[in-house]
Write an enzyme that holds these catalytic residues in place. Structure first.
Site, PDB file in Angstrom:
ATOM      1  N   GLU A  25       8.105  21.934   4.894  1.00  0.00           N
ATOM      2  CA  GLU A  25       8.258  20.350   4.835  1.00  0.00           C
ATOM      3  C   GLU A  25       8.231  19.631   3.646  1.00  0.00           C
ATOM      4  OE1 GLU A  25       4.820  17.981   6.436  1.00  0.00           O
ATOM      5  OE2 GLU A  25       6.467  16.958   7.711  1.00  0.00           O
ATOM      6  N   ASP A  72       0.783  -1.124   0.070  1.00  0.00           N
ATOM      7  CA  ASP A  72      -0.008  -0.289   0.086  1.00  0.00           C
ATOM      8  C   ASP A  72       0.954   1.152   0.133  1.00  0.00           C
ATOM      9  OD1 ASP A  72      -2.668   0.728  -0.113  1.00  0.00           O
ATOM     10  OD2 ASP A  72      -3.097   0.779   2.135  1.00  0.00           O
ATOM     11  N   LYS A 110       4.525  24.765  18.366  1.00  0.00           N
ATOM     12  CA  LYS A 110       4.151  25.683  16.974  1.00  0.00           C
ATOM     13  C   LYS A 110       3.431  24.928  16.074  1.00  0.00           C
ATOM     14  CE  LYS A 110       8.669  26.873  16.490  1.00  0.00           C
ATOM     15  NZ  LYS A 110       9.881  27.470  16.168  1.00  0.00           N
ATOM     16  N   LYS A 167     -10.512   7.015  10.071  1.00  0.00           N
ATOM     17  CA  LYS A 167     -10.521   7.244   8.756  1.00  0.00           C
ATOM     18  C   LYS A 167      -9.069   7.597   8.313  1.00  0.00           C
ATOM     19  CE  LYS A 167     -10.186  10.235   5.595  1.00  0.00           C
ATOM     20  NZ  LYS A 167      -9.221   9.959   4.520  1.00  0.00           N
ATOM     21  N   PRO A 168      -8.659   6.393   7.815  1.00  0.00           N
ATOM     22  CA  PRO A 168      -7.385   6.314   7.143  1.00  0.00           C
ATOM     23  C   PRO A 168      -7.255   7.182   5.699  1.00  0.00           C
ATOM     24  CG  PRO A 168      -8.435   4.524   6.533  1.00  0.00           C
ATOM     25  CD  PRO A 168      -9.484   5.099   7.300  1.00  0.00           C
ATOM     26  N   GLY A 183       3.183  18.544  10.835  1.00  0.00           N
ATOM     27  CA  GLY A 183       4.396  18.373  10.004  1.00  0.00           C
ATOM     28  C   GLY A 183       5.379  18.895  10.948  1.00  0.00           C
ATOM     29  N   GLU A 192      -1.111  16.111  15.477  1.00  0.00           N
ATOM     30  CA  GLU A 192       0.139  15.630  15.337  1.00  0.00           C
ATOM     31  C   GLU A 192       0.487  16.094  13.674  1.00  0.00           C
ATOM     32  OE1 GLU A 192       2.211  14.474  17.479  1.00  0.00           O
ATOM     33  OE2 GLU A 192       0.824  13.710  18.944  1.00  0.00           O
TER      34      GLU A 192
HETATM   35  P1  NAP Z   1      -3.175  15.223   5.038  1.00  0.00           P
HETATM   36  O1  NAP Z   1      -3.412  15.468   3.487  1.00  0.00           O
HETATM   37  O2  NAP Z   1      -3.172  16.563   5.975  1.00  0.00           O
HETATM   38  O3  NAP Z   1      -3.972  13.978   5.088  1.00  0.00           O
HETATM   39  C1  NAP Z   1      -4.040  13.421   6.522  1.00  0.00           C
HETATM   40  C2  NAP Z   1      -5.594  12.968   6.642  1.00  0.00           C
HETATM   41  O4  NAP Z   1      -6.571  13.949   6.753  1.00  0.00           O
HETATM   42  C3  NAP Z   1      -5.881  11.700   5.488  1.00  0.00           C
HETATM   43  O5  NAP Z   1      -6.559  10.599   6.116  1.00  0.00           O
HETATM   44  C4  NAP Z   1      -6.967  12.819   4.606  1.00  0.00           C
HETATM   45  O6  NAP Z   1      -7.651  11.900   3.999  1.00  0.00           O
HETATM   46  C5  NAP Z   1      -7.636  13.383   5.787  1.00  0.00           C
HETATM   47  N1  NAP Z   1      -8.183  14.738   5.476  1.00  0.00           N
HETATM   48  C6  NAP Z   1      -7.707  15.353   4.292  1.00  0.00           C
HETATM   49  N2  NAP Z   1      -8.589  16.558   4.160  1.00  0.00           N
HETATM   50  C7  NAP Z   1      -9.627  16.709   5.345  1.00  0.00           C
HETATM   51  C8  NAP Z   1     -10.775  17.214   5.768  1.00  0.00           C
HETATM   52  N3  NAP Z   1     -11.261  18.332   5.409  1.00  0.00           N
HETATM   53  N4  NAP Z   1     -11.369  16.705   6.802  1.00  0.00           N
HETATM   54  C9  NAP Z   1     -10.883  15.626   7.249  1.00  0.00           C
HETATM   55  N5  NAP Z   1      -9.886  14.702   7.219  1.00  0.00           N
HETATM   56  C10 NAP Z   1      -9.121  15.355   5.849  1.00  0.00           C
HETATM   57  O7  NAP Z   1      -1.472  14.663   5.301  1.00  0.00           O
HETATM   58  P2  NAP Z   1      -0.825  13.293   4.550  1.00  0.00           P
HETATM   59  O8  NAP Z   1      -0.527  13.826   3.099  1.00  0.00           O
HETATM   60  O9  NAP Z   1      -1.598  12.075   4.366  1.00  0.00           O
HETATM   61  O10 NAP Z   1       0.337  12.928   5.375  1.00  0.00           O
HETATM   62  C11 NAP Z   1       1.451  13.651   5.643  1.00  0.00           C
HETATM   63  C12 NAP Z   1       1.614  14.652   6.566  1.00  0.00           C
HETATM   64  O11 NAP Z   1       1.372  13.965   7.802  1.00  0.00           O
HETATM   65  C13 NAP Z   1       2.825  15.345   6.751  1.00  0.00           C
HETATM   66  O12 NAP Z   1       2.748  16.802   6.966  1.00  0.00           O
HETATM   67  C14 NAP Z   1       3.575  14.794   7.978  1.00  0.00           C
HETATM   68  O13 NAP Z   1       4.344  15.327   8.635  1.00  0.00           O
HETATM   69  C15 NAP Z   1       2.265  14.454   8.792  1.00  0.00           C
HETATM   70  N6  NAP Z   1       2.575  13.521   9.945  1.00  0.00           N
HETATM   71  C16 NAP Z   1       2.496  14.013  11.333  1.00  0.00           C
HETATM   72  C17 NAP Z   1       2.995  13.055  12.306  1.00  0.00           C
HETATM   73  C18 NAP Z   1       3.078  13.551  13.386  1.00  0.00           C
HETATM   74  O14 NAP Z   1       3.060  12.799  14.453  1.00  0.00           O
HETATM   75  N7  NAP Z   1       3.402  14.701  13.978  1.00  0.00           N
HETATM   76  C19 NAP Z   1       3.231  11.611  11.862  1.00  0.00           C
HETATM   77  C20 NAP Z   1       2.963  11.227  10.699  1.00  0.00           C
HETATM   78  C21 NAP Z   1       2.753  12.255   9.546  1.00  0.00           C
HETATM   79  P3  NAP Z   1      -7.390  11.666   2.337  1.00  0.00           P
HETATM   80  O15 NAP Z   1      -6.151  10.992   2.281  1.00  0.00           O
HETATM   81  O16 NAP Z   1      -8.502  10.985   1.823  1.00  0.00           O
HETATM   82  O17 NAP Z   1      -7.131  13.145   1.708  1.00  0.00           O
END
Ligand code: NAP
Length: 492
Positions: free
Chosen positions: A386, A94, A456, A176-177, A253, A251
């Site tokens: 990021e 995946d 932050k 919701k993954p 970026g 949690e």
């Molecule tokens: P993302 O685009 O923000 O998506 C994260 C989750 O949110 C996905 O399941 C996404 O669904 C959902 N989502 C998107 N728009 C939404 C909305 N309007 N309402 C509710 N849910 C919504 O992030 P990503 O690209 O998947 O992940 C990468 C980011 O995660 C990076 O910035 C990374 O730093 C951060 N991260 C942080 C940590 C930590 O512990 N601080 C750990 C891991 C990753 P869809 O996929 O269907 O759009």
């Protein structure tokens, strides 16, 4: 090759075909299709919420004694452990992560359920200090319905970090993954189902972030959202949560600084710096993506770092010696490449990488070479934002004060690495850096017993550790009269 999940969703304890948009899971190493499924629509979500609400209010879940509920967590931990190979293979298909890494993630997810089960059994409520003629106590109760929204980069681990403490607290959980990695969360649902939780207590609802994700935040029956993902999405959810006065943990970026002082053990620091940025192909929130090297050793350090980086094994996630695998998706690889091109056009020096690898085995995959960039200022876009890929920027610094200022001059505050043999200095610098986690002479080490979270723009709240379950509970104070007398205020 294992059989991929059949694409059904786990809605309120039943396996059903979703009625939302189609999601196609691809194997990013070659673009082949793992499985195609229909995500959850709003109607599916509404049904899952209704069933969750009903199941959570039943004594069969809500009134379980801690040791009784802990048994479910142990059963899930056992189920994950018994299926590590299958979970690891699904997650590798995946996400393109190496099999070696996904096996470690699956094993840590099992440990997470076990830890929160043990914590649940051994947590006490409080008898507070008596100040009047009442016995006073403070107890913790479930919040109700918790929405967990997770990203694609380490799904089984992020799922477990949210689902385990939220279930332990006695809530129902709607997971919701990410649309790029729905499969391993559905596999987790199979394990939760086998553990015998009451129907409705857990649902897995992949689907459009905007549509189903939005519903699972906005709905009045949702009592808390726990989110891991980008700062942009997190901020938009925080605004919605504020309107509902609903607790949310975020949690987000990072753009973590790694600091190498001239008194460090250089060989150990080089290996640690490479692991910090290039493992997981840089797709890690805590990736050490801004490297500061003390000026006295800068040239020698960078030369040796580049030489070692060029030797990293880039290849299929199935090869046991692969160190840098494919990225999650060609679209994401292109966004990483665009950052590097921008830096190049602004005059940065690309010392290695800066392109996809050549060769037939990489052609169909979302590969990008480990990249090291110099001659950039800390204020350049590539140093501020990021990138979420295998891209490291390196900058020199003069002394402690200089590096603290440069490291903190960034909107994120997730993690930091310090390499030095001077421990009082490590203490001073570690305390001065704005970051939720600081590693000294190591990097990217994790323990479920140690809280994790950001400052932050890297987030709000902490996951893991002894307060992990309490973050999903509300506190209630109780006063029991000890006198048996009527209140002197009114004579009856
Ligand atoms: P993302 O685009 O923000 O998506 C994260 C989750 O949110 C996905 O399941 C996404 O669904 C959902 N989502 C998107 N728009 C939404 C909305 N309007 N309402 C509710 N849910 C919504 O992030 P990503 O690209 O998947 O992940 C990468 C980011 O995660 C990076 O910035 C990374 O730093 C951060 N991260 C942080 C940590 C930590 O512990 N601080 C750990 C891991 C990753 P869809 O996929 O269907 O759009």
């Amino acid at each position: 090759m294992i059989k991929m999940p059949d694409g059904k969703l786990f809605i309120g304890g039943e396996w059903e075909t979703g009625t939302g948009e189609e999601i196609v899971s691809i194997f990013p190493a070659d673009g082949s299709i793992n499985c195609s499924l229909y995500g959850a629509s709003k109607d599916d979500g509404l049904r899952a919420i209704k069933l969750a609400k009903s199941a959570q209010s039943q004594p069969s879940w809500r009134s379980l004694k801690p040791h009784e509920r802990a048994r479910y967590l142990y059963a899930i931990a056992d189920g994950i452990e018994a299926n590590i190979d299958r979970i690891s293979q699904i997650q590798t298909r995946d996400t393109g992560k190496t099999l070696r890494e996904t096996a470690i993630l699956a094993s840590s997810a099992s440990g997470t359920f076990r830890y929160f089960g043990a914590l649940l059994e051994s947590s006490d409520d409080l008898l507070t200090a008596q100040r009047n003629d009442s016995l006073t106590m403070s107890v913790h109760e479930p919040l109700g319905l918790v929405t967990a929204i997770t990203p694609w980069n380490s799904p089984i681990a992020s799922d477990a970090q949210k689902v385990a403490p939220a279930l332990a607290a006695g809530n129902a959980v709607l997971l919701k993954p990410s649309s790029w990695s729905p499969l391993v969360s559905l596999e987790l649902a199979r394990i939760v189902e086998s553990a015998g939780l009451p129907k409705g207590i857990f649902s897995v609802l992949p689907g459009s972030g905007h549509e189903i994700g939005g519903l699972l935040v906005d709905h009045p029956d949702i009592s808390k959202v726990t989110f891991t993902g980008s700062t942009k999405t997190g901020r938009s959810l925080a605004i919605k949560a504020a309107k509902k006065l609903m607790p949310i943990s975020l949690e987000l970026g990072g753009k973590s600084p790694v600091i190498v002082f001239k008194d460090s053990d250089i060989d150990i620091a080089i290996a640690g710096v490479m692991f910090g940025i290039f493992s997981s192909t840089g797709q890690s929130c805590i990736a050490g993506s801004r490297l500061f090297v003390q000026r006295d050793i800068y040239n020698e350090f960078v030369e040796r770092l580049v030489k070692a980086t060029k030797k990293l094994k880039v290849g299929s996630p199935y090869n046991l010696d692969t160190q840098v695998s494919t990225m999650i998706h060609p679209q994401h690889r292109d966004s990483v490449a665009a950052y590097v091109d921008l830096a190049r056009n602004e005059g940065a020096n690309i010392l290695c990488g800066g392109e996809s690898p050549s060769g037939a085995e990489y052609k169909k995959g979302a590969y990008y070479l480990p990249t090291i960039i110099t001659e950039v200022d800390n204020s350049a876009q590539i140093c501020r934002e990021e990138v979420f890929g295998p891209v490291l920027v390196v900058m020199p610094f003069d002394d402690e004060a200089d590096v603290i200022e440069q490291a903190n001059e960034n909107e994120y505050g997730l993690a930091c690495g310090i390499w030095t043999n001077d421990f009082p200095k490590a203490w001073r610098v570690g305390r001065a850096i704005n970051a939720g986690t600081v590693w000294v002479n190591t990097y990217k080490q994790f323990s479920i017993s140690t809280p994790f979270g950001g400052e932050k723009n890297s987030g709000i709240g902490r996951e893991k550790g002894r307060n992990g379950i309490r973050a999903f509970m509300s506190q209630k104070s109780l006063y029991f009269d000890l006198t048996g007398n009527s209140h002197p205020w009114a004579e009856i």
